[in-house]
Design an enzyme around this catalytic site. Structure first.
Site: not given
Length: 193
Positions: A112, A115, A137-138, A178
């Protein structure tokens, strides 16, 4: 073979897999566990650098990264983070995850959100055996409109795949790990390679 919902619950019950806070059963689906957005973010500052030479001397790479990455942004409850078209930002999951040495995890963004143009992870969706911490999160907005992202919203789903045996070098035991035990939106540490 990935764990099904019953196996995910069993691994959580047995303490072999840890997700903190533990997700309610409604967020454990056929083969995934829903994860939420945390409140820590990091962005790129306005800068004049023409490029960053990622294979340059480590001290120069480190200095360049310091110039372009913001300090960590911690949002108060109820506030939104706005990701504009063409922008990249780092964030974290609300949940902290600990994997044993015989389990690998995978993060998938929500369909979702995709989109609407939101990429939840640009490339790094594997969670190594032995990992412990929040998942960075990228985010990338490839859509046409700014997106308001609020801490606590469902942002992705984790799936888990048992290995043929315990890893000899799980992430939490590697000297070169790292991002060990990260809890915030940790910027790239490519200069530590």
């Amino acid at each position: 073979m990935r764990l099904c919902d019953r196996d995910i619950e069993a691994w959580l019950d047995e303490g072999r897999l840890s997700i903190t806070p533990r997700p309610p059963v409604e967020r454990i689906n056929g083969a995934t566990v829903d994860v939420r957005l945390g409140n820590k973010f990091r962005t790129f500052r306005g800068h004049t650098a023409a490029f960053i030479d990622l294979s340059g001397p480590k001290d120069e790479v480190s200095a360049a990264l310091d110039r372009v990455m913001s300090d960590e942004i911690v949002l108060p409850d109820g506030e939104a983070f706005y990701l504009h078209p063409g922008e990249l930002a780092l964030a974290v999951t609300y949940e902290s995850v600990t994997l044993p040495p015989d389990l690998v995890g995978w993060l998938d963004g929500r369909s979702s959100l995709a989109r609407l143009g939101l990429m939840v992870h640009v490339t790094a969706h594997r969670i190594d055996p032995g990992w412990s911490g929040c998942i960075v999160l990228e985010f990338y907005n490839s859509g046409k409109l700014p997106l308001a992202l609020r801490p606590g919203m469902l942002i992705g789903a984790l799936s888990f795949e048992p290995l043929s045996g315990p890893a000899a070098r799980p992430y939490n035991r590697r000297q070169d790990a790292k991002y060990r035990d990260q809890q915030g939106a940790v910027a790239s540490r490519i200069d530590k390679d």
